[in-house]
Structure formats: structure tokens, C-alpha cells
Design a protein around this motif. Structure first.
Motif, PDB file in Angstrom:
ATOM      1  N   GLY A 190       0.812  -1.208   0.000  1.00 19.24           N
ATOM      2  CA  GLY A 190       0.000   0.000   0.000  1.00 19.24           C
ATOM      3  C   GLY A 190       0.845   1.256   0.000  1.00 19.24           C
ATOM      4  O   GLY A 190       2.065   1.212   0.103  1.00 19.24           O
ATOM      5  N   PRO A 191       0.188   2.411  -0.082  1.00 23.12           N
ATOM      6  CA  PRO A 191       0.915   3.682  -0.120  1.00 23.12           C
ATOM      7  C   PRO A 191       1.465   4.056   1.251  1.00 23.12           C
ATOM      8  O   PRO A 191       0.989   3.573   2.287  1.00 23.12           O
ATOM      9  CB  PRO A 191      -0.150   4.684  -0.571  1.00 23.12           C
ATOM     10  N   TYR A 192       2.448   4.933   1.240  1.00 22.51           N
ATOM     11  CA  TYR A 192       3.034   5.447   2.479  1.00 22.51           C
ATOM     12  C   TYR A 192       1.942   6.116   3.307  1.00 22.51           C
ATOM     13  O   TYR A 192       1.084   6.813   2.781  1.00 22.51           O
ATOM     14  CB  TYR A 192       4.134   6.461   2.150  1.00 22.51           C
ATOM     15  N   ALA A 193       1.985   5.917   4.605  1.00 19.97           N
ATOM     16  CA  ALA A 193       1.033   6.560   5.505  1.00 19.97           C
ATOM     17  C   ALA A 193       1.722   6.936   6.799  1.00 19.97           C
ATOM     18  O   ALA A 193       2.519   6.170   7.331  1.00 19.97           O
ATOM     19  CB  ALA A 193      -0.131   5.619   5.791  1.00 19.97           C
ATOM     20  N   GLU A 194       1.426   8.142   7.283  1.00 20.81           N
ATOM     21  CA  GLU A 194       1.908   8.551   8.599  1.00 20.81           C
ATOM     22  C   GLU A 194       0.858   8.115   9.608  1.00 20.81           C
ATOM     23  O   GLU A 194      -0.296   8.537   9.527  1.00 20.81           O
ATOM     24  CB  GLU A 194       2.120  10.056   8.652  1.00 20.81           C
ATOM     25  N   VAL A 195       1.258   7.247  10.497  1.00 23.62           N
ATOM     26  CA  VAL A 195       0.332   6.716  11.488  1.00 23.62           C
ATOM     27  C   VAL A 195       0.970   6.812  12.870  1.00 23.62           C
ATOM     28  O   VAL A 195       2.190   6.896  12.996  1.00 23.62           O
ATOM     29  CB  VAL A 195      -0.048   5.247  11.185  1.00 23.62           C
ATOM     30  N   LEU A 196       0.148   6.773  13.899  1.00 21.12           N
ATOM     31  CA  LEU A 196       0.654   6.789  15.259  1.00 21.12           C
ATOM     32  C   LEU A 196       1.611   5.625  15.436  1.00 21.12           C
ATOM     33  O   LEU A 196       1.292   4.487  15.108  1.00 21.12           O
ATOM     34  CB  LEU A 196      -0.508   6.696  16.252  1.00 21.12           C
ATOM     35  N   GLY A 197       2.799   5.910  15.905  1.00 21.15           N
ATOM     36  CA  GLY A 197       3.824   4.879  16.054  1.00 21.15           C
ATOM     37  C   GLY A 197       4.654   4.688  14.807  1.00 21.15           C
ATOM     38  O   GLY A 197       5.617   3.933  14.805  1.00 21.15           O
ATOM     39  N   GLY A 198       4.310   5.371  13.716  1.00 22.27           N
ATOM     40  CA  GLY A 198       5.039   5.251  12.465  1.00 22.27           C
ATOM     41  C   GLY A 198       6.059   6.367  12.300  1.00 22.27           C
ATOM     42  O   GLY A 198       6.290   7.181  13.189  1.00 22.27           O
ATOM     43  N   LEU A 199       6.663   6.403  11.155  1.00 20.09           N
ATOM     44  CA  LEU A 199       7.697   7.382  10.845  1.00 20.09           C
ATOM     45  C   LEU A 199       7.074   8.719  10.455  1.00 20.09           C
ATOM     46  O   LEU A 199       6.202   8.766   9.579  1.00 20.09           O
ATOM     47  CB  LEU A 199       8.547   6.851   9.682  1.00 20.09           C
ATOM     48  N   HIS A 200       7.508   9.796  11.076  1.00 20.89           N
ATOM     49  CA  HIS A 200       7.060  11.124  10.665  1.00 20.89           C
ATOM     50  C   HIS A 200       7.992  11.678   9.596  1.00 20.89           C
ATOM     51  O   HIS A 200       7.562  12.073   8.528  1.00 20.89           O
ATOM     52  CB  HIS A 200       7.003  12.086  11.852  1.00 20.89           C
ATOM     53  N   HIS A 201       9.300  11.696   9.874  1.00 23.35           N
ATOM     54  CA  HIS A 201      10.281  12.099   8.866  1.00 23.35           C
ATOM     55  C   HIS A 201      11.670  11.662   9.295  1.00 23.35           C
ATOM     56  O   HIS A 201      11.906  11.343  10.447  1.00 23.35           O
ATOM     57  CB  HIS A 201      10.235  13.609   8.596  1.00 23.35           C
ATOM     58  N   VAL A 202      12.568  11.663   8.322  1.00 23.10           N
ATOM     59  CA  VAL A 202      13.978  11.393   8.564  1.00 23.10           C
ATOM     60  C   VAL A 202      14.705  12.710   8.316  1.00 23.10           C
ATOM     61  O   VAL A 202      14.569  13.305   7.243  1.00 23.10           O
ATOM     62  CB  VAL A 202      14.521  10.294   7.624  1.00 23.10           C
ATOM     63  N   ALA A 203      15.460  13.184   9.318  1.00 21.27           N
ATOM     64  CA  ALA A 203      16.213  14.433   9.198  1.00 21.27           C
ATOM     65  C   ALA A 203      17.688  14.106   9.014  1.00 21.27           C
ATOM     66  O   ALA A 203      18.272  13.394   9.824  1.00 21.27           O
ATOM     67  CB  ALA A 203      16.011  15.301  10.441  1.00 21.27           C
TER      68      ALA A 203
END
Length: 171
Positions: free
Chosen positions: A102-115
Motif C-alpha cells: 500500500g501507499p506510504y502513511a503517517e500513522v501513530l507509532g510510524g515514521l514522521h520524517h527522517v532528518a
């Protein structure tokens, strides 16, 4: 009715008081902090829907050299590939052919971003690469640029040194 982030009116003074309580309980001054048990971040692994497209983006646009491409030991036929992001750190990817993730999704406990920290001159150059490649991006505070990779993962390039965030020491 569910409130959205824009509709919510958080009590900011209560939130700051809670942050201060947590700081007081858990945050030790740098001279009193124990050494970490970790050596560093070995790699962060994201998912790629197209190995070659991911390589072209990370190596050609962001100028992170591809360092290895091997079979993923956990999923036969899958690729596990790595990019050098400096300082002995790697950004890794898996593909899962035949598996609909499936497509990328921001979910609780998931990845927000990589800095990822880059030198200021390199940061300006890479922002230009993003623009030239037609990648939608947003610059914040003249030191951060946010964008999404070809599979939708949010990436930040930040010109602050490692251990600093917008002029504050965080390490």
C-alpha cells in the motif's frame, strides 16, 4: 464530530507545564548524563516500490552514494540496498516484489520524517537539485527543507550541525 489539528485549541500553557514536569523528572544536565549504550544509528530502513527509481532519487538528486544492493534475508526475492548519508550512517531500503504494502502513511507509532544533516553550502546546492528535479519542497527557517521521496516518505535536509536544532544544543 472529530476535531482536526486546525480546529483544536490546545491549552499551550498546560502543555508547556507538562513538558517542564517531564524535563524536571527525566532530563539530566549534560555533565551528569550517563553514556549511551548505543554506538550510533546503523541504518534506518524505508520501503521502496521501485528500486531503480529510489536509487535515481537518492543518488542523483540528493547525492547520497549507493553503497550496496543485496537480497533481503527476511523476504526472498526482495532487495535491501543502502546509501551513505555521512558520518558512518546509512539510509536503507527494502522492496517487496509481489507484496502489496500500500501507499506510504503517517500513522501513530510510524515514521514522521527522517532528518539528515548536511553542510550549509551543500544544503543550498541540494535545495537547487530538488527544484531542478521538480520535487515539491518547503524551506523552513532557512536551514531546513522538507520534501517527500518517490514513495511518499517525508525527508528533511537540515543545515544545522549534528547535535544542534535551530541554534539549540540537543546533544
Amino acid at each position: 464530530m472529530t476535531k482536526t489539528h486546525r480546529d483544536a485549541e490546545p491549552d499551550r500553557s498546560a502543555l508547556e507545564a507538562e513538558r517542564q514536569r517531564i524535563r524536571d523528572q527525566y532530563l539530566q544536565p549534560s555533565g551528569r548524563r550517563p553514556a549511551s549504550s548505543a554506538r550510533g544509528l546503523h541504518h534506518t530502513a524505508l520501503i521502496s516500490s521501485d528500486v531503480e527509481r529510489t536509487i535515481r532519487f537518492y543518488q542523483d538528486v540528493l547525492e547520497f552514494p549507493l553503497t550496496e544492493l543485496i537480497e533481503n534475508r527476511d523476504y526472498p526475492g526482495s532487495s535491501h540496498f543502502f546509501f551513505d548519508i555521512g558520518n558512518g550512517n546509512l539510509l536503507a531500503f527494502f522492496d517487496f516484489p509481489g507484496l502489496d504494502v500500500g501507499p506510504y502513511a503517517e500513522v501513530l507509532g510510524g515514521l514522521h520524517h527522517v532528518a539528515i544533516s548536511v553542510e550549509p553550502d551543500r544544503w543550498r546546492h541540494l535545495v537547487g537539485n530538488l527544484a531542478q528535479a521538480g520535487v515539491d519542497h518547503a524551506v523552513h527557517s532557512e536551514v531546513s527543507v522538507y520534501f517527500r521521496d518517490p514513495d511518499g516518505a517525508r525527508i528533511e535536509l537540515i543545515a544545522d550541525p549534528l547535535g544542534e536544532m535551530y541554534g539549540n544544543e540537543v546533544l
